[in-house]
Design a protein around this motif. Structure first.
Motif, PDB file in Angstrom:
ATOM      1  N   HIS A 145      28.810  -1.321  -0.443  1.00  0.00           N
ATOM      2  CA  HIS A 145      27.809  -0.252  -0.435  1.00  0.00           C
ATOM      3  C   HIS A 145      28.057   0.549  -1.706  1.00  0.00           C
ATOM      4  CE1 HIS A 145      25.621   3.402   0.563  1.00  0.00           C
ATOM      5  NE2 HIS A 145      25.020   2.739   1.545  1.00  0.00           N
ATOM      6  N   CYS A 146      27.008   1.061  -2.312  1.00  0.00           N
ATOM      7  CA  CYS A 146      27.178   1.748  -3.600  1.00  0.00           C
ATOM      8  C   CYS A 146      27.706   3.166  -3.432  1.00  0.00           C
ATOM      9  CB  CYS A 146      25.862   1.786  -4.347  1.00  0.00           C
ATOM     10  SG  CYS A 146      24.574   2.643  -3.425  1.00  0.00           S
ATOM     11  N   LEU A 147      27.626   3.697  -2.214  1.00  0.00           N
ATOM     12  CA  LEU A 147      27.998   5.089  -1.919  1.00  0.00           C
ATOM     13  C   LEU A 147      27.105   6.066  -2.704  1.00  0.00           C
ATOM     14  CD1 LEU A 147      31.897   4.959  -1.788  1.00  0.00           C
ATOM     15  CD2 LEU A 147      30.237   4.525   0.043  1.00  0.00           C
ATOM     16  N   PRO A 148      26.811   7.251  -2.227  1.00  0.00           N
ATOM     17  CA  PRO A 148      27.282   7.785  -0.947  1.00  0.00           C
ATOM     18  C   PRO A 148      26.632   7.099   0.234  1.00  0.00           C
ATOM     19  CG  PRO A 148      25.630   9.241  -1.877  1.00  0.00           C
ATOM     20  CD  PRO A 148      25.902   8.189  -2.909  1.00  0.00           C
ATOM     21  N   VAL A 149      27.364   7.036   1.351  1.00  0.00           N
ATOM     22  CA  VAL A 149      26.863   6.379   2.558  1.00  0.00           C
ATOM     23  C   VAL A 149      26.835   7.389   3.708  1.00  0.00           C
ATOM     24  CG1 VAL A 149      29.173   5.551   3.226  1.00  0.00           C
ATOM     25  CG2 VAL A 149      27.134   4.380   4.081  1.00  0.00           C
ATOM     26  N   ARG A 150      25.768   7.362   4.466  1.00  0.00           N
ATOM     27  CA  ARG A 150      25.686   8.181   5.676  1.00  0.00           C
ATOM     28  C   ARG A 150      26.405   7.441   6.796  1.00  0.00           C
ATOM     29  NH1 ARG A 150      22.257  13.030   5.965  1.00  0.00           N
ATOM     30  NH2 ARG A 150      21.224  13.142   3.958  1.00  0.00           N
ATOM     31  N   ARG A 151      27.599   7.901   7.124  1.00  0.00           N
ATOM     32  CA  ARG A 151      28.399   7.241   8.168  1.00  0.00           C
ATOM     33  C   ARG A 151      27.697   7.312   9.518  1.00  0.00           C
ATOM     34  NH1 ARG A 151      34.248   6.309   7.982  1.00  0.00           N
ATOM     35  NH2 ARG A 151      34.780   6.002   5.779  1.00  0.00           N
ATOM     36  N   ASN A 152      27.744   6.214  10.202  1.00  0.00           N
ATOM     37  CA  ASN A 152      27.190   6.089  11.552  1.00  0.00           C
ATOM     38  C   ASN A 152      25.666   6.230  11.577  1.00  0.00           C
ATOM     39  OD1 ASN A 152      29.823   5.705  12.655  1.00  0.00           O
ATOM     40  ND2 ASN A 152      30.158   7.889  12.302  1.00  0.00           N
ATOM     41  N   VAL A 153      25.074   6.130  10.405  1.00  0.00           N
ATOM     42  CA  VAL A 153      23.616   6.042  10.287  1.00  0.00           C
ATOM     43  C   VAL A 153      23.302   4.767   9.496  1.00  0.00           C
ATOM     44  CG1 VAL A 153      21.531   7.125   9.358  1.00  0.00           C
ATOM     45  CG2 VAL A 153      23.327   8.548  10.411  1.00  0.00           C
ATOM     46  N   GLU A 154      23.833   4.722   8.269  1.00  0.00           N
ATOM     47  CA  GLU A 154      23.676   3.520   7.441  1.00  0.00           C
ATOM     48  C   GLU A 154      24.733   2.475   7.753  1.00  0.00           C
ATOM     49  OE1 GLU A 154      23.589   5.427   3.438  1.00  0.00           O
ATOM     50  OE2 GLU A 154      22.590   3.551   2.861  1.00  0.00           O
ATOM     51  N   LEU A 155      25.963   2.965   7.926  1.00  0.00           N
ATOM     52  CA  LEU A 155      27.093   2.068   8.173  1.00  0.00           C
ATOM     53  C   LEU A 155      28.036   2.744   9.159  1.00  0.00           C
ATOM     54  CD1 LEU A 155      28.389   0.413   4.854  1.00  0.00           C
ATOM     55  CD2 LEU A 155      28.091  -0.706   7.068  1.00  0.00           C
ATOM     56  N   SER A 156      28.574   1.963  10.084  1.00  0.00           N
ATOM     57  CA  SER A 156      29.430   2.536  11.128  1.00  0.00           C
ATOM     58  C   SER A 156      30.830   2.814  10.592  1.00  0.00           C
ATOM     59  CB  SER A 156      29.515   1.570  12.298  1.00  0.00           C
ATOM     60  OG  SER A 156      30.040   0.343  11.831  1.00  0.00           O
ATOM     61  N   ASP A 157      31.499   3.790  11.213  1.00  0.00           N
ATOM     62  CA  ASP A 157      32.913   4.029  10.929  1.00  0.00           C
ATOM     63  C   ASP A 157      33.727   2.746  11.052  1.00  0.00           C
ATOM     64  OD1 ASP A 157      32.749   6.747  10.414  1.00  0.00           O
ATOM     65  OD2 ASP A 157      33.340   7.375  12.426  1.00  0.00           O
ATOM     66  N   GLU A 158      33.427   1.954  12.092  1.00  0.00           N
ATOM     67  CA  GLU A 158      34.294   0.785  12.329  1.00  0.00           C
ATOM     68  C   GLU A 158      34.251  -0.189  11.156  1.00  0.00           C
ATOM     69  OE1 GLU A 158      32.929  -1.112  15.970  1.00  0.00           O
ATOM     70  OE2 GLU A 158      31.201  -2.014  14.945  1.00  0.00           O
ATOM     71  N   ILE A 159      33.104  -0.273  10.517  1.00  0.00           N
ATOM     72  CA  ILE A 159      33.021  -1.152   9.345  1.00  0.00           C
ATOM     73  C   ILE A 159      33.692  -0.493   8.147  1.00  0.00           C
ATOM     74  CG2 ILE A 159      31.490  -2.181   7.641  1.00  0.00           C
ATOM     75  CD1 ILE A 159      30.761  -3.666   9.908  1.00  0.00           C
ATOM     76  N   LEU A 160      33.332   0.761   7.895  1.00  0.00           N
ATOM     77  CA  LEU A 160      33.825   1.424   6.688  1.00  0.00           C
ATOM     78  C   LEU A 160      35.341   1.599   6.708  1.00  0.00           C
ATOM     79  CD1 LEU A 160      30.980   4.022   6.184  1.00  0.00           C
ATOM     80  CD2 LEU A 160      31.733   2.361   4.462  1.00  0.00           C
ATOM     81  N   ASP A 161      35.886   1.807   7.893  1.00  0.00           N
ATOM     82  CA  ASP A 161      37.330   1.997   7.995  1.00  0.00           C
ATOM     83  C   ASP A 161      38.063   0.688   8.284  1.00  0.00           C
ATOM     84  OD1 ASP A 161      36.787   4.666   7.572  1.00  0.00           O
ATOM     85  OD2 ASP A 161      36.749   5.158   9.708  1.00  0.00           O
ATOM     86  N   GLY A 162      37.316  -0.393   8.366  1.00  0.00           N
ATOM     87  CA  GLY A 162      37.916  -1.678   8.717  1.00  0.00           C
ATOM     88  C   GLY A 162      38.357  -2.480   7.505  1.00  0.00           C
ATOM     89  N   ALA A 163      38.931  -3.638   7.779  1.00  0.00           N
ATOM     90  CA  ALA A 163      39.538  -4.455   6.722  1.00  0.00           C
ATOM     91  C   ALA A 163      38.497  -5.128   5.835  1.00  0.00           C
ATOM     92  CB  ALA A 163      40.441  -5.506   7.363  1.00  0.00           C
ATOM     93  N   ASN A 164      37.269  -5.233   6.310  1.00  0.00           N
ATOM     94  CA  ASN A 164      36.266  -5.956   5.527  1.00  0.00           C
ATOM     95  C   ASN A 164      35.612  -5.092   4.444  1.00  0.00           C
ATOM     96  OD1 ASN A 164      36.616  -7.386   8.134  1.00  0.00           O
ATOM     97  ND2 ASN A 164      35.247  -8.843   7.119  1.00  0.00           N
ATOM     98  N   SER A 165      35.713  -3.786   4.594  1.00  0.00           N
ATOM     99  CA  SER A 165      35.050  -2.899   3.636  1.00  0.00           C
ATOM    100  C   SER A 165      35.754  -2.912   2.283  1.00  0.00           C
ATOM    101  CB  SER A 165      35.032  -1.465   4.171  1.00  0.00           C
ATOM    102  OG  SER A 165      34.665  -0.577   3.140  1.00  0.00           O
TER     103      SER A 165
END
Lengths: 319, 319, 319
Positions: free
Chosen positions: A273-293
């Motif tokens: 994601h290019c950021l800024p990202v709206r957490r839990n709207v555009e992308l979930s916490d679980e993805i952003l804080d996970g190993a794949n991000s």
């Protein structure tokens, strides 16, 4: 490289990526390249990553960067030829740009679309007027329809992560948002991946959320996100507003937000994601804080992309 | 020193003061200490002295300082964990801070309290989130409840003026103001004087204008300003808003404004204020323009305090 | 040169112009003159050319320039002596200026007139208070009634273009505008041309649009623009608001806009304007885009004027 406003200004994408990765390995390897040179960073719209990464990149090359926020520090510009300037604009780009061209060696411009009139935005009048009148190399810090420094960073980040012999599968997926956003990042990423030509590229979005065909040509396009995600190596998540009935939010279906469950369909895809990202709207916490991000790495790479481009533009500066 | 957000980050206050005074005697004595290092000065709120003195201090150490006004130059940040960001904030500190941590070697942050919710402000969520996510040393340019660069300057200025063998008497007195102000300067000065431990320390304020006990513990506290001022060597004047019924202006009794007549009770006390000061509301012209005022010297010393702290933080920067 | 706020600070105008032209020929000829010195650029009002050209000039001299936008980055200042500061101003110049004087070696200030009260504006209280309290050289970046860096540039640009033995005829003509503007540029140009004394100088404007006599004395003044333009070598175009009934727009007769047809009356006059210019209101496209316009060169020369002045002010900096 004369200017940098789209992938069309680049002769050798992989060469430019290698140059950027060389700077990542050794940021000061060319620390005198820009000695005595000045870059003006002109912002018609706000910026954090782009501004800071370009300032850092310029400093790494020994250049002096001067930031100017138009309209906040100074004046509101007019871009239309033959305008009778009895309204709110106080200076014409025809008058401002040549002077900036005399003060600086490179001019970097950020200018967002109005999202009111598609033809106007897609004409890229603002940045083209700067190119026409500045007389020095112009660097886009994101224009009305494209964001080339971001896209170079994106290709670079993909190359850092993908070392297999086969072609990676890259998916660009639309995501929900609460505000009508430009199509720049989606357009530009599409243009670069297509020009690069070393990936299988799928774009997925709801109906009405097309990107511009001049940039997407070469990609597979589908409204079925699940289908698109299958076996993806990279998933690039980004919102943009509607294309035909221009600049609106139609569907804002939260089902389009990427989740860990959806990631299971992919080939352990890295999420971008290019950021800024709206957490839990555009992308979930679980993805952003996970190993794949890989979004932090991606944003941090902005410095090296900017440094590679600046070092090319420097070759076309005066004396 | 890993971070600098309160006196607790300092092992040896007198040593740090000495370091600052060494820089005052010879500003460029360590002019290569920060060569090739970058500090990001991130302002969530306005600043003059703090911003300029820190820029000057960084330059004296050969560092590059880049200023970024959040919300004006860029984005409005979200600080709450697990926020669903469908409102006005456009980026989470979890995403912004690590990138700033990659662009810079030291991150300096100014963030004021809301004065709406005491528990929130005193949790210092904003600056703590930056520390948690930036991954590099964090320097407070004034946070919700403390202002440590100011307090280090204050101790330094007191030491410059007091050369007797005995312990000085230092009085912190509340003063009237027209706006509800943070408790930071009062809290922080109290915390530092108490930690320093080499003075007799009296705090005086009207009822309801307490400071936080965690910082004032060790001081004598009285509502009788006349009594407090008796034989004072230093009088630190400062307004702050109410504590229990948080963030309000109750009494704004002009009798609390320091005058030359009140100064007669003191031991020719030097008068201090962190500035900006509302003349003839917080402090009278006669005091500010008189021989006892050391506010200009105090503000000018901000450079040396910042330089001492930066030179310590530099020791914990990467590579 | 102690300060630079009007032509009265200059002993030798032609000498200063020569110095500026020397810098134009060799921008880095004195690149160590300002090493270790800092200039604070304090803006109470917006600026583009002045800000950027002064930053570039400072950098050419090896000085560090720090920009501070008062009221945007920081505080709203009070300038009246003995003010009871219970209103909107948060800091007195008496307190701010000495500290800026300690942080910097040269202080540069931009402060526009209110256009509400002529006596106040013409008292130049703001910049005079900075001079009174800063304790270091003060450089005007345009004050309430004068704009000396612009005027030095103007004389320099005229000298670059006029190589004949005879005296040039210079005409300053009022032009229409949609906004009430300061009289600074007109006043200042008049003051400098008169002090220079090497030209025949004519000022033309509609009734009620006088400039201040203390600056225009020595010039011929006429309400007949056609008559004024006859045989002119240089035509300086500029709007300003009314003088007696202060700060208003009375007549805004478009017939006062310079055209190619009017230029025929002149001696192939070069057309000047300080910029920003309202195209097709103040000056027509045909003039600005034509061969007679030297406005881009004029604005670009701002760097060399600023560099000459800074190099003089540097001689009066501390240690």
């Amino acid at each position: 490289m004369r200017n940098f406003i789209s992938v069309e200004d680049v002769q050798d994408i992989n060469g430019l990526v290698r140059k950027a990765l060389d700077f990542k390995a050794d940021p000061l390897k060319n620390k005198q390249a820009g000695a005595g040179k000045r870059i003006g960073l002109i912002f018609l719209n706000p910026s954090m990553r782009t501004r800071l990464s370009t300032q850092v990149a310029a400093a790494n090359l020994g250049m002096e960067a001067i930031v100017f926020n138009v309209g906040q520090d100074g004046w509101t510009l007019e871009f239309e030829e033959e305008a009778i300037m009895s309204g709110n604009t106080v200076e014409h780009v025809k008058d401002a740009a040549p002077i900036l061209g005399n003060y600086f060696d490179i001019l970097a411009i950020r200018t967002f679309p109005s999202l009111q009139n598609k033809a106007d935005d897609y004409s890229e009048l603002y940045i083209k007027q700067f190119i026409k009148y500045a007389g020095i190399p112009v660097l886009s810090l994101e224009s009305a329809t494209l964001h080339p420094l971001q896209s170079l960073t994106d290709i670079l980040t993909i190359q850092e992560h993908f070392k297999e012999k086969r072609r990676p599968k890259i998916v660009l997926t639309w995501a929900p948002h609460v505000k009508a956003l430009p199509q720049c990042v989606g357009n530009s990423f599409s243009q670069w991946v297509n020009a690069w030509g070393e990936a299988d590229f799928v774009i997925t979005h709801p109906e009405d959320y097309e990107l511009d065909k001049q940039f997407t040509q070469g990609a597979s396009i589908t409204h079925d996100q699940d289908y698109a995600l299958r076996d993806a190596d990279f998933v690039y998540v980004k919102n943009w507003s509607t294309y035909n009935d221009y600049g609106r939010i139609y569907c804002n279906d939260p089902a389009w937000m990427l989740t860990n469950e959806k990631l299971l369909k992919t080939n352990h895809a890295k999420v971008m994601h290019c950021l800024p990202v709206r957490r839990n709207v555009e992308l979930s916490d679980e993805i952003l804080d996970g190993a794949n991000s890989i979004v932090t790495q991606q944003a941090s790479n902005r410095v090296w992309a900017a440094q590679a481009v600046l070092s090319e533009l420097l070759k076309n500066t005066k004396g």
